[in-house]
Design a protein around this motif. Structure first.
Motif, PDB file in Angstrom:
ATOM      1  N   GLN A   1      36.031  41.191  34.782  1.00  0.00           N
ATOM      2  CA  GLN A   1      37.390  41.670  34.690  1.00  0.00           C
ATOM      3  C   GLN A   1      38.018  41.390  33.332  1.00  0.00           C
TER       4      GLN A   1
ATOM      5  N   ASN B   1      41.811  40.630  34.214  1.00  0.00           N
ATOM      6  CA  ASN B   1      42.426  39.519  34.952  1.00  0.00           C
ATOM      7  C   ASN B   1      43.604  38.908  34.191  1.00  0.00           C
TER       8      ASN B   1
ATOM      9  N   VAL C   1      35.042  37.171  37.586  1.00  0.00           N
ATOM     10  CA  VAL C   1      36.054  36.938  36.557  1.00  0.00           C
ATOM     11  C   VAL C   1      35.594  37.512  35.226  1.00  0.00           C
TER      12      VAL C   1
END
Length: 93
Positions: free
Chosen positions: A22, A76, A19
């Motif tokens: 991103q 994300n 995560v």
């Protein structure tokens, strides 16, 4: 049980690292009405859109920016989240 906890711990670490990797790419402002970071528009198209946006701004004082970015730059984030972050970063509006 101990191995299972270690496996879960490592899974959480790897997911969180993914995560973090991103995060969105927010480019520096170009100062132009049209910023085509994806190279989707020709120079003539950029100029035409810019002229129309400047005419609109002159008659209404409303700012509109056209920004094309590669999908990968969103990280994300959703398109809406990215747009708001970009607008806040560029201090548009």
């Amino acid at each position: 049980l101990k191995m299972r906890l270690i496996s879960i711990f490592l899974f959480v670490i790897f997911v969180n690292l993914g995560v973090l990797a991103q995060s969105p790419t927010i480019p520096s402002p170009t100062g132009k009405a049209v910023s085509d970071f994806s190279n989707l528009l020709t120079v003539e198209q950029e100029d035409s859109i810019s002229r129309k946006l400047m005419t609109f701004y002159d008659s209404t004082s409303n700012q509109i920016a056209v920004v094309n970015v590669p999908v990968a730059w969103l990280g994300n984030k959703t398109l809406e989240e990215y747009s708001i972050e970009l607008a806040n970063s560029w201090k548009l509006g």
